[in-house]
Design a protein around this motif. Structure first.
Motif, PDB file in Angstrom:
ATOM      1  N   ALA A  64      61.736 -41.848  43.756  1.00  0.00           N
ATOM      2  CA  ALA A  64      60.695 -41.965  45.016  1.00  0.00           C
ATOM      3  C   ALA A  64      59.787 -40.935  44.986  1.00  0.00           C
ATOM      4  O   ALA A  64      59.033 -40.626  46.035  1.00  0.00           O
ATOM      5  CB  ALA A  64      61.568 -42.207  46.299  1.00  0.00           C
ATOM      6  N   SER A  65      59.837 -39.941  43.966  1.00  0.00           N
ATOM      7  CA  SER A  65      58.870 -38.620  43.915  1.00  0.00           C
ATOM      8  C   SER A  65      57.914 -38.920  42.996  1.00  0.00           C
ATOM      9  O   SER A  65      58.127 -39.020  41.892  1.00  0.00           O
ATOM     10  CB  SER A  65      59.874 -37.615  43.675  1.00  0.00           C
ATOM     11  N   PHE A  66      56.608 -38.683  43.550  1.00  0.00           N
ATOM     12  CA  PHE A  66      55.542 -38.289  42.667  1.00  0.00           C
ATOM     13  C   PHE A  66      55.246 -37.092  42.580  1.00  0.00           C
ATOM     14  O   PHE A  66      55.063 -36.459  43.503  1.00  0.00           O
ATOM     15  CB  PHE A  66      54.308 -39.074  43.384  1.00  0.00           C
ATOM     16  N   MET A  67      55.183 -36.370  41.457  1.00  0.00           N
ATOM     17  CA  MET A  67      55.357 -35.104  41.062  1.00  0.00           C
ATOM     18  C   MET A  67      53.997 -34.726  40.283  1.00  0.00           C
ATOM     19  O   MET A  67      53.667 -35.480  39.498  1.00  0.00           O
ATOM     20  CB  MET A  67      56.202 -34.476  40.609  1.00  0.00           C
ATOM     21  N   THR A  68      53.532 -33.357  40.582  1.00  0.00           N
ATOM     22  CA  THR A  68      52.647 -32.857  39.347  1.00  0.00           C
ATOM     23  C   THR A  68      53.177 -31.607  39.021  1.00  0.00           C
ATOM     24  O   THR A  68      53.767 -30.706  39.636  1.00  0.00           O
ATOM     25  CB  THR A  68      51.039 -32.609  40.279  1.00  0.00           C
ATOM     26  N   CYS A  69      52.977 -31.332  37.276  1.00  0.00           N
ATOM     27  CA  CYS A  69      53.680 -30.124  37.174  1.00  0.00           C
ATOM     28  C   CYS A  69      52.913 -28.781  37.442  1.00  0.00           C
ATOM     29  O   CYS A  69      51.624 -28.994  37.450  1.00  0.00           O
ATOM     30  CB  CYS A  69      53.904 -30.640  35.325  1.00  0.00           C
ATOM     31  N   GLY A  70      53.588 -27.711  37.120  1.00  0.00           N
ATOM     32  CA  GLY A  70      52.835 -26.587  37.269  1.00  0.00           C
ATOM     33  C   GLY A  70      52.836 -25.936  35.662  1.00  0.00           C
ATOM     34  O   GLY A  70      53.893 -26.305  35.050  1.00  0.00           O
ATOM     35  N   MET A  71      52.127 -25.019  35.453  1.00  0.00           N
ATOM     36  CA  MET A  71      51.906 -24.437  34.194  1.00  0.00           C
ATOM     37  C   MET A  71      51.637 -23.058  34.179  1.00  0.00           C
ATOM     38  O   MET A  71      50.852 -22.457  34.949  1.00  0.00           O
ATOM     39  CB  MET A  71      51.003 -25.047  33.369  1.00  0.00           C
ATOM     40  N   GLN A  72      52.353 -22.274  33.298  1.00  0.00           N
ATOM     41  CA  GLN A  72      52.097 -20.916  33.362  1.00  0.00           C
ATOM     42  C   GLN A  72      52.459 -20.174  31.986  1.00  0.00           C
ATOM     43  O   GLN A  72      53.286 -20.861  31.320  1.00  0.00           O
ATOM     44  CB  GLN A  72      53.016 -19.976  34.369  1.00  0.00           C
ATOM     45  N   VAL A  73      51.569 -19.378  31.630  1.00  0.00           N
ATOM     46  CA  VAL A  73      52.016 -18.814  30.125  1.00  0.00           C
ATOM     47  C   VAL A  73      52.446 -17.493  30.426  1.00  0.00           C
ATOM     48  O   VAL A  73      52.121 -16.537  31.312  1.00  0.00           O
ATOM     49  CB  VAL A  73      50.458 -18.409  29.363  1.00  0.00           C
ATOM     50  N   MET A  74      53.692 -17.170  29.720  1.00  0.00           N
ATOM     51  CA  MET A  74      54.377 -16.135  29.759  1.00  0.00           C
ATOM     52  C   MET A  74      54.792 -15.572  28.450  1.00  0.00           C
ATOM     53  O   MET A  74      55.274 -16.544  27.739  1.00  0.00           O
ATOM     54  CB  MET A  74      55.460 -16.127  30.961  1.00  0.00           C
ATOM     55  N   GLY A  75      54.514 -14.473  27.882  1.00  0.00           N
ATOM     56  CA  GLY A  75      54.995 -13.965  26.630  1.00  0.00           C
ATOM     57  C   GLY A  75      54.513 -14.868  25.535  1.00  0.00           C
ATOM     58  O   GLY A  75      55.177 -15.109  24.555  1.00  0.00           O
ATOM     59  N   GLY A  76      53.122 -15.351  25.492  1.00  0.00           N
ATOM     60  CA  GLY A  76      52.544 -16.213  24.673  1.00  0.00           C
ATOM     61  C   GLY A  76      53.230 -17.637  24.640  1.00  0.00           C
ATOM     62  O   GLY A  76      53.114 -18.279  23.500  1.00  0.00           O
ATOM     63  N   ALA A 103      64.426 -15.445  33.492  1.00  0.00           N
ATOM     64  CA  ALA A 103      64.356 -14.352  32.610  1.00  0.00           C
ATOM     65  C   ALA A 103      62.973 -13.949  32.059  1.00  0.00           C
ATOM     66  O   ALA A 103      62.190 -12.805  31.960  1.00  0.00           O
ATOM     67  CB  ALA A 103      65.188 -14.315  31.411  1.00  0.00           C
ATOM     68  N   ALA A 104      62.058 -15.070  31.758  1.00  0.00           N
ATOM     69  CA  ALA A 104      60.906 -14.921  31.160  1.00  0.00           C
ATOM     70  C   ALA A 104      59.907 -14.503  32.444  1.00  0.00           C
ATOM     71  O   ALA A 104      58.976 -13.684  32.457  1.00  0.00           O
ATOM     72  CB  ALA A 104      60.268 -16.109  30.583  1.00  0.00           C
ATOM     73  N   VAL A 105      60.034 -15.245  33.715  1.00  0.00           N
ATOM     74  CA  VAL A 105      59.461 -14.924  34.854  1.00  0.00           C
ATOM     75  C   VAL A 105      59.499 -13.428  35.317  1.00  0.00           C
ATOM     76  O   VAL A 105      58.594 -12.563  35.526  1.00  0.00           O
ATOM     77  CB  VAL A 105      59.891 -15.704  36.051  1.00  0.00           C
ATOM     78  N   GLU A 106      60.888 -12.940  35.106  1.00  0.00           N
ATOM     79  CA  GLU A 106      61.050 -11.407  35.357  1.00  0.00           C
ATOM     80  C   GLU A 106      60.377 -10.502  34.112  1.00  0.00           C
ATOM     81  O   GLU A 106      59.737  -9.472  34.689  1.00  0.00           O
ATOM     82  CB  GLU A 106      62.884 -11.059  35.388  1.00  0.00           C
ATOM     83  N   ALA A 107      60.525 -10.999  32.924  1.00  0.00           N
ATOM     84  CA  ALA A 107      59.726 -10.162  32.105  1.00  0.00           C
ATOM     85  C   ALA A 107      58.611 -10.095  32.248  1.00  0.00           C
ATOM     86  O   ALA A 107      57.666  -8.948  31.923  1.00  0.00           O
ATOM     87  CB  ALA A 107      60.359 -10.556  30.706  1.00  0.00           C
ATOM     88  N   ALA A 108      57.678 -11.139  32.383  1.00  0.00           N
ATOM     89  CA  ALA A 108      56.358 -11.243  32.743  1.00  0.00           C
ATOM     90  C   ALA A 108      55.896 -10.266  34.039  1.00  0.00           C
ATOM     91  O   ALA A 108      54.808  -9.717  34.009  1.00  0.00           O
ATOM     92  CB  ALA A 108      55.713 -12.605  32.803  1.00  0.00           C
ATOM     93  N   GLU A 109      56.971 -10.120  34.973  1.00  0.00           N
ATOM     94  CA  GLU A 109      56.544  -9.518  36.247  1.00  0.00           C
ATOM     95  C   GLU A 109      56.546  -7.927  35.884  1.00  0.00           C
ATOM     96  O   GLU A 109      55.796  -7.092  36.634  1.00  0.00           O
ATOM     97  CB  GLU A 109      57.436  -9.907  37.353  1.00  0.00           C
ATOM     98  N   GLU A 110      57.379  -7.687  34.846  1.00  0.00           N
ATOM     99  CA  GLU A 110      57.274  -6.164  34.444  1.00  0.00           C
ATOM    100  C   GLU A 110      56.311  -5.907  33.811  1.00  0.00           C
ATOM    101  O   GLU A 110      56.041  -4.526  33.794  1.00  0.00           O
ATOM    102  CB  GLU A 110      58.769  -6.015  33.932  1.00  0.00           C
ATOM    103  N   VAL A 111      55.613  -6.574  33.117  1.00  0.00           N
ATOM    104  CA  VAL A 111      54.535  -6.019  32.136  1.00  0.00           C
ATOM    105  C   VAL A 111      53.204  -5.820  33.169  1.00  0.00           C
ATOM    106  O   VAL A 111      52.914  -6.668  33.883  1.00  0.00           O
ATOM    107  CB  VAL A 111      53.912  -7.346  31.292  1.00  0.00           C
ATOM    108  N   PRO A 112      52.814  -4.627  32.910  1.00  0.00           N
ATOM    109  CA  PRO A 112      51.473  -3.970  33.896  1.00  0.00           C
ATOM    110  C   PRO A 112      50.123  -4.967  33.579  1.00  0.00           C
ATOM    111  O   PRO A 112      49.950  -5.100  32.312  1.00  0.00           O
ATOM    112  CB  PRO A 112      51.338  -2.619  33.315  1.00  0.00           C
TER     113      PRO A 112
END
Length: 170
Positions: free
Chosen positions: A118-130, A160-169
């Motif tokens: 019953a859920s209509f959803m739109t995806c989110g997108m983000q580039v991390m680490g290429g 883990a990819a989110v955390e790694a992306a947050e650590e990159v200055p």
């Protein structure tokens, strides 16, 4: 427990569409600014649908008169073309041409929107680490995903990819 579902892709076609989206968005913003200038609405914000990327209306300043060919949307309070006038019909036609570019409309093998249960959803997108990650708030039918282009990702890998992306200055 979360139902969040994540896919990733390093496919060159996917990454090119993502990389090109910044230039497309800048070009769109310039076209919108030209439209606003032409209609004496310079410097105002536009409101658009996240599902369809269509412009819904233009910011209305309460202390200013409504321009000819425009009206105030009853529910939302922004300016929309008055379709009973020639100027309004012309403005509406131009607004229809100013659909906001959205890379989710073009990436191969992944729907932008999905109906799951019953859920209509739109995806989110983000580039991390290429790599481009697509997130959904709950699982979608895998039949809608091209697994030759996208691979499912465990949430632990995604975070883990989110955390790694947050650590990159920046």
């Amino acid at each position: 427990m979360t139902d969040k579902t994540v896919y990733r892709s390093a496919h060159p076609d996917v990454l090119k569409i993502w990389d090109d989206s910044d230039a497309a968005t800048q070009h769109w913003r310039a076209r919108v600014e030209d439209f606003l200038d032409e209609h004496a609405l310079t410097g105002r914000s536009v409101y658009f649908s996240t599902a369809s990327s269509a412009i819904l209306g233009v910011e209305h300043n309460e202390n200013e008169e409504v321009p000819p060919g425009w009206r105030i949307h009853r529910t939302h309070g922004y300016l929309v073309p008055r379709l009973t006038t020639k100027a309004g019909k012309t403005a509406n036609t131009r607004l229809d041409e100013l659909k906001r570019p959205d890379p989710r409309d073009e990436v191969p093998g992944m729907p932008k929107n999905c109906l799951a249960g019953a859920s209509f959803m739109t995806c989110g997108m983000q580039v991390m680490g290429g790599v481009l990650y697509v997130t959904w708030p709950r699982p979608i039918p895998e039949s809608q995903v091209d697994l030759a282009v996208w691979e499912p990702v465990k949430l632990s890998e995604y975070y883990a990819a989110v955390e790694a992306a947050e650590e990159v200055p920046a």
